[in-house]
Design an enzyme around this catalytic site. Structure first.
Site, PDB file in Angstrom:
ATOM      1  N   CYS A 106      33.297  18.641  15.150  1.00 13.19           N
ATOM      2  CA  CYS A 106      32.843  19.912  14.693  1.00 13.19           C
ATOM      3  C   CYS A 106      31.340  19.985  14.882  1.00 13.19           C
ATOM      4  O   CYS A 106      30.438  19.302  14.981  1.00 13.19           O
ATOM      5  CB  CYS A 106      33.207  20.339  13.286  1.00 13.19           C
ATOM      6  SG  CYS A 106      32.269  19.261  12.242  1.00 13.19           S
ATOM      7  N   TYR A 159      38.412  25.357  45.506  1.00 12.58           N
ATOM      8  CA  TYR A 159      38.885  26.759  45.158  1.00 12.58           C
ATOM      9  C   TYR A 159      39.213  27.411  46.391  1.00 12.58           C
ATOM     10  O   TYR A 159      39.128  27.464  47.576  1.00 12.58           O
ATOM     11  CB  TYR A 159      37.077  27.435  45.255  1.00 12.58           C
ATOM     12  CG  TYR A 159      37.186  29.029  44.655  1.00 12.58           C
ATOM     13  CD1 TYR A 159      36.850  29.111  43.586  1.00 12.58           C
ATOM     14  CD2 TYR A 159      37.242  29.858  45.926  1.00 12.58           C
ATOM     15  CE1 TYR A 159      36.887  30.318  43.017  1.00 12.58           C
ATOM     16  CE2 TYR A 159      37.232  31.224  45.228  1.00 12.58           C
ATOM     17  CZ  TYR A 159      37.164  31.736  44.029  1.00 12.58           C
ATOM     18  OH  TYR A 159      36.875  32.908  43.899  1.00 12.58           O
ATOM     19  N   LEU A 160      40.237  28.254  46.113  1.00 11.53           N
ATOM     20  CA  LEU A 160      41.356  28.888  47.055  1.00 11.53           C
ATOM     21  C   LEU A 160      40.766  30.232  47.681  1.00 11.53           C
ATOM     22  O   LEU A 160      40.329  31.074  46.988  1.00 11.53           O
ATOM     23  CB  LEU A 160      42.564  29.522  46.333  1.00 11.53           C
ATOM     24  CG  LEU A 160      43.630  30.101  47.227  1.00 11.53           C
ATOM     25  CD1 LEU A 160      44.073  29.016  48.188  1.00 11.53           C
ATOM     26  CD2 LEU A 160      44.816  30.492  46.458  1.00 11.53           C
ATOM     27  N   GLY A 205      42.067  21.293  34.081  1.00 14.31           N
ATOM     28  CA  GLY A 205      42.069  20.077  32.859  1.00 14.31           C
ATOM     29  C   GLY A 205      40.832  20.655  31.783  1.00 14.31           C
ATOM     30  O   GLY A 205      41.278  20.557  30.671  1.00 14.31           O
ATOM     31  N   MET A 206      39.717  21.392  32.120  1.00 18.04           N
ATOM     32  CA  MET A 206      38.674  21.643  31.272  1.00 18.04           C
ATOM     33  C   MET A 206      38.966  23.435  31.019  1.00 18.04           C
ATOM     34  O   MET A 206      39.129  23.565  29.959  1.00 18.04           O
ATOM     35  CB  MET A 206      37.378  21.380  31.744  1.00 18.04           C
ATOM     36  CG  MET A 206      37.192  20.180  32.147  1.00 18.04           C
ATOM     37  SD  MET A 206      36.891  19.277  30.715  1.00 18.04           S
ATOM     38  CE  MET A 206      37.531  17.899  30.870  1.00 18.04           C
ATOM     39  N   ASN A 230      45.074  35.010  43.075  1.00 18.54           N
ATOM     40  CA  ASN A 230      43.616  34.424  43.350  1.00 18.54           C
ATOM     41  C   ASN A 230      42.660  35.358  42.630  1.00 18.54           C
ATOM     42  O   ASN A 230      42.621  36.586  42.819  1.00 18.54           O
ATOM     43  CB  ASN A 230      43.539  34.597  44.940  1.00 18.54           C
ATOM     44  CG  ASN A 230      42.173  33.936  45.326  1.00 18.54           C
ATOM     45  OD1 ASN A 230      41.212  33.961  44.717  1.00 18.54           O
ATOM     46  ND2 ASN A 230      42.291  33.104  46.503  1.00 18.54           N
ATOM     47  N   ALA A 231      41.633  34.846  41.929  1.00 18.30           N
ATOM     48  CA  ALA A 231      40.629  35.317  40.991  1.00 18.30           C
ATOM     49  C   ALA A 231      39.782  36.353  41.980  1.00 18.30           C
ATOM     50  O   ALA A 231      39.450  37.307  41.555  1.00 18.30           O
ATOM     51  CB  ALA A 231      40.032  34.449  40.203  1.00 18.30           C
ATOM     52  N   ASP A 259      45.157  32.296  37.428  1.00 15.00           N
ATOM     53  CA  ASP A 259      45.156  30.765  38.373  1.00 15.00           C
ATOM     54  C   ASP A 259      46.282  31.091  39.244  1.00 15.00           C
ATOM     55  O   ASP A 259      47.259  31.374  39.089  1.00 15.00           O
ATOM     56  CB  ASP A 259      45.762  29.502  37.328  1.00 15.00           C
ATOM     57  CG  ASP A 259      44.966  28.229  37.966  1.00 15.00           C
ATOM     58  OD1 ASP A 259      44.208  27.872  37.420  1.00 15.00           O
ATOM     59  OD2 ASP A 259      45.592  27.974  39.149  1.00 15.00           O
TER      60      ASP A 259
END
Ligand code: NAD
Length: 556
Positions: A410, A273-274, A177-178, A243-244, A197
């Site tokens: 802004c 977190y995976l 989402g973010m 996986n990061a 991701d």
């Protein structure tokens, strides 16, 4: 009870157009922005009154919402409604300069400010979580995170790459989402991004929403696409499934030419977190089956992930934490260099805060996108020399879809915000805009928040946890004539970890509004200047001296 007989969930939509449904535009603005926060196009879970950020609510219950709406409809121009954690608790006779609404959300006495006690009180129906802009009625959807992320990458460009990310490659992870705002924020700064991701549906969703350009089939393919775009100085964002905790070390091992590294996986929650060795498809079942083992495994994976980030830093890359606590989780797994790279506020945002710069936002109460188009144009005319601002406003006009009432965000600082406010007020008076404008900001701003894990991390004088500043901010905005003022606790970082304030002003085209706007939009960012000058930041001290912000202890 969120819902009670006679006060059931229903779709809410703010009135549009130039006709008042209340006794004045200051009240009308509060009414429309409260309703807009709960619009199904804006709120994440409108039926439970949740706007965003976990359980950030706009009202404590549907009965409280109905009472606030009814009160705002009859509130006079010299009256003020008091809201205690999402419930209207009183109306007092004040004066026409006073705010029409004063809001205090989620505040608990220090020793009691923990989740356990908050949830006990919430269960008793005595409080609600207000987040930052949920309970203060100035949330404008995902445009906010996109602009903040754009600003962060813009600050990196300015600090290290001559103002543009063209010719650089950023490596990051997390397209939720973010985090999903990262690829667009990098390409808006002309850079190339590889975004990892483990959930392919997140990658496809960001491509569908035009936040991400393309996806690669393998690490090698991602690097090929990235280096070609970099060499051509073309912006490009590339999704890479995996996986990061495995991909970051592999890229480091390959000596991949990465310039900037960060991460926005949901590391703040080890169960989200995976870990290494688990398929994404099995993640949910595995975390439910043995949460303790899963936490251990995911922390170990985060340690490998952060170790690779430190490796990139040692090799010369720009590396930073993006507010998801991954450093602390890696430290908990026993990795002792986790805090070798900084958080994003001390690294890039603080110099902006020192001159009172921060997220300034406004919404067209008419509901007409043409009003935002006209204000965009006015902003560009007011600040023609600000190239960074011009890029953002132009791209936002092209790429940002409105959610609820049309709005814009802004970053403007001390000496700038009131010019914008006064200009919008003139445009309302002249009829160039079809109805008044609500002008506010996030609580994440230069002088309105005390938050030692985020906005006030590593202050040079050690004043991270001093919370007098947000209280003074709310008081000065009240004294200066804001239309509504709010004072919250907890915000984005959680119970007990922050205290923060917000204000919103309605530019209704009157002379009185002009006086209020000039005062609020000067004094509010002025708080950022004096807070950072007091801490000893040179740039803030210079800003105060050159722009005439009075600080008694420096006068003699
Ligand atoms: P989210 O849960 O929507 O998304 C997280 C993503 O990370 C998911 O798509 C998930 O598939 C992916 N992921 C999890 N483990 C992974 C792994 N090992 N490898 C690769 N991908 C993995 O969360 P969000 O709303 O995008 O927020 C992300 C994080 O950023 C949160 O921790 C949040 O608290 C933080 N955050 C910080 C700021 C800030 O301070 N700037 C602002 C907003 C959010």
């Amino acid at each position: 009870e969120i819902s009670t007989p006679g006060h059931e969930p229903r779709p809410v939509r703010a009135p549009r157009g130039p006709e008042l449904t209340t006794l004045g535009w200051q009240q009308e603005g509060a009414l429309r922005m409260l309703m807009n926060n709960l619009d199904p196009d804006v709120a994440e879970h409108p039926d439970s009154l949740v706007v965003y950020g976990g359980t950030g609510r706009a009202a404590r219950s549907w009965a409280a919402f109905d009472a606030m709406v009814a009160t705002l409809k009859t509130l006079k121009n010299d009256e003020t409604m008091l809201v205690q954690s999402g419930k209207p608790v009183g109306v007092f006779r004040t004066n026409e300069w006073a705010p029409r609404v004063l809001i205090a959300n989620s505040n608990l006495v220090g020793d009691w400010a923990n989740w356990e006690e908050f949830r006990r009180l919430e269960d008793l129906g005595l409080t609600m979580y207000g987040q930052m802009t949920a309970g203060s009625w100035i949330y404008i959807g995902t445009q906010g995170i996109l602009q903040g992320t754009y600003e962060t990458f813009g600050a990196i460009a300015k600090k290290r790459y001559n103002g543009s990310l063209a010719g650089t490659i950023t490596l990051t992870a997390g397209l939720g989402g973010m985090g999903g705002a990262q690829p667009l924020a990098v390409t808006m700064n002309d850079g190339v991004a590889i975004c990892v991701d483990c959930d392919i549906t997140r990658i496809d969703r960001r491509i569908a929403h035009k936040y991400l350009d393309t996806k690669a089939d393998s690490i090698e393919h991602a690097l090929e696409l990235a280096t070609a775009a970099r060499d051509a100085k073309k912006p490009l964002s590339i999704g890479l499934e995996g996986n990061a905790a495995e991909i970051f070390p592999a890229l480091l091992e390959m000596k991949a030419p990465i310039d900037i590294v960060t991460d926005q996986t949901s590391a703040h929650d080890p169960l989200a977190y995976l870990p290494i060795g688990i398929d994404f498809g099995d993640m949910k079942t595995m975390s439910e089956k043995d949460p303790q083992k899963f936490t251990e495994d995911s922390r170990n994976a985060m340690a490998a992930h952060v170790k690779a980030m430190v490796g990139f830093m040692d090799a010369g890359a720009e590396v930073f934490d993006y507010g998801n606590s991954i450093r602390d989780e890696a430290r908990k797994a026993g990795y002792d260099r986790a805090f070798d790279f900084p958080g994003f506020v001390p690294a890039y945002i603080r110099p902006l805060f020192e001159e009172g710069l921060g997220p300034f936002r406004w919404a067209a109460l008419s509901g007409d996108p043409k009003d935002i188009e006209a204000t965009d144009k006015a902003i560009l005319e007011l600040f023609p020399e600000n190239e960074h601002l011009r890029r953002w406003i132009t791209m936002a006009g092209e790429k940002v879809a409105f959610e609820g009432l049309p709005a814009r965000i802004c970053w403007l600082g001390y000496g700038e915000r009131h010019l914008a406010g006064l200009k919008f007020n003139e445009m309302v008076a002249s009829g160039e805009l079809s109805a008044p404008i609500a002008i506010g900001r996030d609580h994440l701003d230069s002088g309105s928040v005390a938050s030692p894990y985020r906005e006030t991390e590593s202050m040079i004088d050690g004043s991270d946890a001093i919370a007098d500043w947000p209280l003074l901010n709310a008081l000065v905005n009240t004294a200066s004539g804001a239309s509504w003022v709010s004072l919250h606790q907890g915000g984005g970082v959680g119970m007990g970890r922050s205290i923060h304030a917000g204000q919103v002003c309605i530019a209704d085209g009157t002379e009185l509004a002009a006086k209020k706007l000039e005062a609020v939009l000067t004094n509010d960012p002025g708080m950022g200047v004096i807070r950072h000058a007091d801490a000893g930041y040179d740039h803030a001290i210079d800003t105060a001296a050159t722009r005439g912000v009075r600080i008694p202890m420096t006068e003699n």
